[in-house]
Design an enzyme around this catalytic site. Structure first.
Site, PDB file in Angstrom:
ATOM      1  N   ARG A   1      31.340  48.654  35.428  1.00  0.00           N
ATOM      2  CA  ARG A   1      32.380  49.425  34.609  1.00  0.00           C
ATOM      3  C   ARG A   1      32.001  50.942  34.246  1.00  0.00           C
ATOM      4  O   ARG A   1      30.981  51.015  33.472  1.00  0.00           O
ATOM      5  CB  ARG A   1      32.947  48.563  33.199  1.00  0.00           C
ATOM      6  N   CYS A   2      32.800  51.875  34.559  1.00  0.00           N
ATOM      7  CA  CYS A   2      32.521  53.266  34.457  1.00  0.00           C
ATOM      8  C   CYS A   2      33.710  54.038  33.460  1.00  0.00           C
ATOM      9  O   CYS A   2      34.689  53.600  33.864  1.00  0.00           O
ATOM     10  CB  CYS A   2      32.260  53.935  35.770  1.00  0.00           C
TER      11      CYS A   2
ATOM     12  N   TRP B   1      34.429  59.191  22.668  1.00  0.00           N
ATOM     13  CA  TRP B   1      34.273  58.806  24.262  1.00  0.00           C
ATOM     14  C   TRP B   1      34.728  59.974  25.140  1.00  0.00           C
ATOM     15  O   TRP B   1      35.114  60.095  26.349  1.00  0.00           O
ATOM     16  CB  TRP B   1      35.112  57.940  24.528  1.00  0.00           C
TER      17      TRP B   1
ATOM     18  N   SER C   1      46.099  46.196  26.499  1.00  0.00           N
ATOM     19  CA  SER C   1      46.472  46.243  27.881  1.00  0.00           C
ATOM     20  C   SER C   1      46.535  44.972  28.457  1.00  0.00           C
ATOM     21  O   SER C   1      45.929  43.873  28.258  1.00  0.00           O
ATOM     22  CB  SER C   1      45.169  47.009  28.481  1.00  0.00           C
TER      23      SER C   1
ATOM     24  N   ILE D   1      45.528  42.710  22.563  1.00  0.00           N
ATOM     25  CA  ILE D   1      44.895  43.927  22.166  1.00  0.00           C
ATOM     26  C   ILE D   1      45.765  45.203  22.697  1.00  0.00           C
ATOM     27  O   ILE D   1      45.411  46.409  22.267  1.00  0.00           O
ATOM     28  CB  ILE D   1      43.326  44.027  22.413  1.00  0.00           C
TER      29      ILE D   1
ATOM     30  N   GLU E   1      50.295  49.084  28.913  1.00  0.00           N
ATOM     31  CA  GLU E   1      49.471  50.145  29.000  1.00  0.00           C
ATOM     32  C   GLU E   1      49.301  50.264  30.666  1.00  0.00           C
ATOM     33  O   GLU E   1      48.271  50.989  31.137  1.00  0.00           O
ATOM     34  CB  GLU E   1      47.947  50.082  28.626  1.00  0.00           C
TER      35      GLU E   1
ATOM     36  N   LYS F   1      25.892  47.853  22.262  1.00  0.00           N
ATOM     37  CA  LYS F   1      25.974  49.450  22.786  1.00  0.00           C
ATOM     38  C   LYS F   1      24.287  49.761  22.681  1.00  0.00           C
ATOM     39  O   LYS F   1      23.553  49.141  21.930  1.00  0.00           O
ATOM     40  CB  LYS F   1      26.591  50.261  21.417  1.00  0.00           C
TER      41      LYS F   1
ATOM     42  N   HIS G   1      35.534  39.621  28.524  1.00  0.00           N
ATOM     43  CA  HIS G   1      34.656  40.231  29.323  1.00  0.00           C
ATOM     44  C   HIS G   1      34.331  39.350  30.590  1.00  0.00           C
ATOM     45  O   HIS G   1      33.700  39.696  31.566  1.00  0.00           O
ATOM     46  CB  HIS G   1      33.509  40.872  28.838  1.00  0.00           C
TER      47      HIS G   1
ATOM     48  N   CYS H   1      39.517  41.749  23.342  1.00  0.00           N
ATOM     49  CA  CYS H   1      39.600  42.905  23.814  1.00  0.00           C
ATOM     50  C   CYS H   1      40.839  43.245  24.538  1.00  0.00           C
ATOM     51  O   CYS H   1      41.625  41.897  24.809  1.00  0.00           O
ATOM     52  CB  CYS H   1      38.510  43.588  24.308  1.00  0.00           C
TER      53      CYS H   1
HETATM   54  N1  GLN Z   1      44.110  49.016  23.713  1.00  0.00           N
HETATM   55  C1  GLN Z   1      43.320  48.946  24.275  1.00  0.00           C
HETATM   56  C2  GLN Z   1      43.227  47.946  25.327  1.00  0.00           C
HETATM   57  O1  GLN Z   1      43.764  47.139  25.242  1.00  0.00           O
HETATM   58  C3  GLN Z   1      41.909  48.682  23.558  1.00  0.00           C
HETATM   59  C4  GLN Z   1      40.855  48.741  24.460  1.00  0.00           C
HETATM   60  C5  GLN Z   1      39.442  48.550  23.631  1.00  0.00           C
HETATM   61  O2  GLN Z   1      39.407  48.666  22.530  1.00  0.00           O
HETATM   62  N2  GLN Z   1      38.386  48.951  24.360  1.00  0.00           N
HETATM   63  O3  GLN Z   1      42.674  47.917  26.634  1.00  0.00           O
HETATM   64 ZN    ZN Z   2      37.957  46.162  22.251  1.00  0.00          ZN
END
Ligand code: GLN
Ligand code: ZN
Length: 766
Positions: A527-528, A573, A445, A443, A496, A114, A706, A738
């Site tokens: 990424r936006c 956010w 999605s 996580i 999701e 960040k 990522h 993630c």
């Molecule tokens: N649950 C969200 C996903 O899986 C978490 C994303 C995140 O923490 N940036 O996309």
């Molecule tokens: Zn995450």
């Protein structure tokens, strides 16, 4: 005449042109020369949107990240990418990693971190023992030429933006045997050469960003800043020493003492600006960052114009005006938004409009177009404003450093804990859920395919009915559940598919939010995100996730995890109203999410995850402000979970988190399971949990989502084995680091299969 300038402009273009261009290039849809040509077109358009300024920033534009640009310009490139001959490919490899078919020899991407307390991420430069700093300003010079060749903007109107060598070093990851500051002399030498090269183009002004001036600094870093500016001044160019993201506080004397022609400070609160204006040397110009570069509210001019004028008079016109920080953190242009209620639109201001505001302020100051009536007005407006729902005052929005009120203090003495202790809950949940050792999960999605986006868009545009929409999303959910069953994950998710974004989706379902059409802000690279705008009291209208989650649960006996975004993340956010303390807004969101948690529980969902990806990033830059923030932030999270039964397992997820200094607050969240990013950092992350004797379960992200690289099973096993040296095996979960929404199925399926195989292999060993 007061000069107006800008510290940086959003790069992505009004319609995210840069994002689509990058993706085309990465997908081999366009050639490198075409990429350059089109990228420079975007850069030029960005500049033309700023042409009314007296000084226009350049060097703020980037193909991916401005910190990576500086690394490149200084030849500070990770050794692992040295073999890549093509510069642009090398650049993107550092940014994103490089996939190879076999998972043995991929090139790892640089870490993402960040950027201070914003939601922008930079690529962390790595300090290693032998760095051969060498200046090459071509990237910057090309930007300058692009403008002078294709517009009538004279080079003297351009101002080069560069991150100072000291802030740069401060942001590095130090993998060397030396102290970071030991690199400063060599780095500064090359940096000076960069300046010399850029100077040849005719650019006179250099904005040297020193954002660490708004943070707590140790003495050696303060000295380093002072001596570096002395050296930079030797180049003979005009230097703007630039601080932003908050007040100078104890770095105020230091800032005043810097060898610079102009000192820029964040002047959202005029108190410090007044102090600086009284003490600044007579040969220096003061640049005041008066327009908030981090929120989207229009500034109420009358409030401070009189005060600003008295500062100007005191300075004998040695006053410049600018936004508080780069406008990278706000959307590009409000003018293209057609759907806002006029009443709300009238209160808003994006990057283009913020610069127009600056012009208006300049004109009013220069023509003395304000007088005692303004003073009168400002008093009236001040009174009126404290009562308006949408405020136009000067405090921060996406940053969370606003002071709390009595109501929050009251909240903090309430008991927000769950009914039973974790130990007791763990036992109950074990029986209830019956999961194996090293349970595997994700996580939340899964790939957001073109098909999914088309379904959502069709529903939004009313080209399919609600029942068709539900039917089609159900198909997606079923597909996702089937794949997870085939992969043999232990705790499933619905994937999701219905969500465009983890915050926007919730905002859309809650009262108190509005949405822009094109209000995109860069998060990292291509990424936006499109932060929702909170303009009124937040509350829950109806069930949000229940129908999707229960549908997924109906397809399997394995537990399906309900997936919610936490209050602190929704807050951090979003662009937040600034007429009430943000803690109060956070509690409003928390109450709404708490209702959703209970609705999921009642619908038979046994595991509920409340993502707090942005909890850490909301930490104020100054440590003395941390306790207050963490107090209300953790309370807000607890409020979402403290009414559930003991057998309901609460998960939380945090991205990129470094927990060392906030571990006791993480523990106070008391989530039954926390999944975290671990694959890009080293395992020192666990030390914090160990030191604290953290009792709850932890899912260290075992591979980096990522990057498109396939994880390696043995690497995962060794990572988990290493983790068991500091943490009990029965506390560990296995998951990616993630959500998988940015990946495609071809990457996700083999990656998760590898992960599950690793878990199975480990179970045999323990
Ligand atoms: N649950 C969200 C996903 O899986 C978490 C994303 C995140 O923490 N940036 O996309
Ligand atoms: Zn995450």
């Amino acid at each position: 005449m007061t000069i107006i300038h800008n510290l940086g402009f959003p790069r992505i273009g009004k319609q995210r042109e840069l994002k689509f261009l990058l993706e085309d290039y990465w997908n081999n849809k366009i050639s490198q020369p075409d990429f350059f040509e089109q990228a420079y077109k975007i850069q030029l358009e960005n500049i033309l949107l700023q042409k009314d300024l007296d000084l226009i920033p350049i060097g703020d534009f980037s193909f991916y990240d401005h910190v990576l640009d500086l690394s490149f310009a200084l030849n500070h490139i990770p050794q692992r990418t040295a073999h890549i001959e093509n510069k642009l490919d090398q650049y993107f490899t550092i940014a994103r990693g490089q996939a190879t078919k076999s998972s043995c020899c991929h090139t790892q991407a640089g870490s993402l971190l960040k950027w201070f307390d914003t939601n922008y991420h930079y690529i962390v430069p790595e300090l290693t023992d032998h760095i051969d700093f060498k200046a090459n300003a071509n990237f910057y010079i090309n930007q300058i030429k692009n403008i002078t060749n294709h517009s009538d903007i004279p080079v003297t109107k351009l101002k080069q933006v560069l991150l100072s060598p000291v802030s740069y070093l401060h942001l590095c990851k130090n993998n060397s045997q030396q102290e970071a500051l030991d690199f400063l002399p060599e780095l500064t030498k090359s940096f000076i050469q960069l300046i010399e090269q850029i100077k040849q183009t005719g650019v006179q002004y250099f904005q040297i960003d020193e954002p660490i001036l708004a943070t707590d600094l140790e003495k050696p870093w303060q000295h380093a800043i002072k001596s570096t500016f002395e050296q930079l001044k030797q180049t003979g160019v005009k230097i703007i020493a630039t601080s932003y993201f908050g007040k100078l506080e104890d770095n105020l004397d230091l800032a005043l003492s810097l060898s610079a022609d102009v000192i820029h400070i964040d002047a959202l609160e005029l108190n410090e600006a007044k102090q600086v204006s009284e003490r600044i040397a007579k040969d220096k110009i003061l640049s005041l960052g008066i327009i908030n570069g981090r929120n989207i509210w229009k500034k109420e001019h009358d409030h401070y114009l009189t005060e600003l004028n008295s500062i100007r008079q005191h300075l004998d016109n040695r006053l410049w005006l600018a936004p508080s920080c780069s406008l990278l953190h706000v959307p590009v242009a409000l003018e293209q938004e057609l759907n806002f209620d006029p009443h709300i639109k009238n209160k808003l201001s994006f990057a283009v409009e913020k610069l127009q505001e600056l012009s208006t302020i300049k004109n009013r100051l220069n023509t003395n177009e304000f007088d005692l009536t303004d003073q009168q007005n400002s008093k009236n407006t001040a009174n009126k404003n404290s009562k308006t729902a949408i405020s136009t005052s000067t405090s921060t929005s996406t940053s969370t450093s606003t002071t709390t009120t009595a109501s929050t203090t009251k909240n903090s003495v309430q008991n927000f804990n769950r009914a039973s202790s974790f130990i007791k809950r763990k036992d109950i949940q074990k029986k209830h859920l019956n999961l194996p050792l090293f349970p595997t999960t994700t996580i939340g999605s899964f790939p957001q395919t073109k098909q999914i986006r088309t379904i959502r868009q069709a529903f939004k545009k009313n080209t399919i009915s609600e029942s068709e929409y539900i039917e089609q999303i159900h198909q997606q959910i079923k597909h996702c559940v089937d794949i997870q069953l085939e992969i043999d994950l232990d705790v499933l998710v619905h994937g999701e598919a219905e969500r465009n974004d983890m915050v926007e989706y919730f905002g859309e379902q809650l009262n108190g939010f509005v949405f822009s059409q094109f209000g995109w802000v860069q998060s990292y690279g291509s990424r936006c995100v499109k932060p929702p705008i909170i303009y009124d009291t937040v509350s829950r209208k109806h069930d949000i996730t229940v129908k999707w989650t229960t549908y997924a649960q109906s397809l399997t006996d394995k537990p399906v995890k309900g997936m919610l975004t936490g209050p602190v993340t929704i807050l951090n956010w979003s662009f937040v109203r600034d007429d009430q303390p943000i803690s109060q807004t956070c509690f409003e969101i928390a109450k709404a999410i708490a209702q959703e948690v209970l609705a999921l529980e009642q619908a038979g969902i046994k595991i509920i995850q409340i993502d707090e990806a942005a909890l850490r990033e909301g930490l104020p830059l100054r440590k003395h402000k941390w306790p207050e923030y963490l107090d209300w932030a953790v309370n807000a999270f607890q409020l979402t979970t403290n009414s559930v039964k003991d057998d309901t397992q609460i998960h939380t997820h945090m991205c990129y988190s470094d927990f060392n200094d906030i571990i006791e607050h993480i523990a106070r969240l008391d989530a039954d399971v926390i999944t975290i990013e671990a694959s890009r950092s080293d395992l020192s992350l666990f030390d914090a949990f160990k030191r604290f004797d953290y009792p709850n379960d932890i899912g260290p992200g075992v591979y980096d989502i990522h990057s498109p690289n396939l994880p390696n099973q043995l690497e995962i096993q060794s990572l988990i084995k290493q983790a068991t040296q500091t943490i009990n095996a029965d506390q560990l979960w296995i998951n990616p680091d993630c959500g998988l929404k940015t990946r495609n199925w071809e990457e996700v399926i083999p990656a998760l299969k590898t992960m599950v195989s690793a878990a199975k292999a480990l179970r045999k060993e323990f």
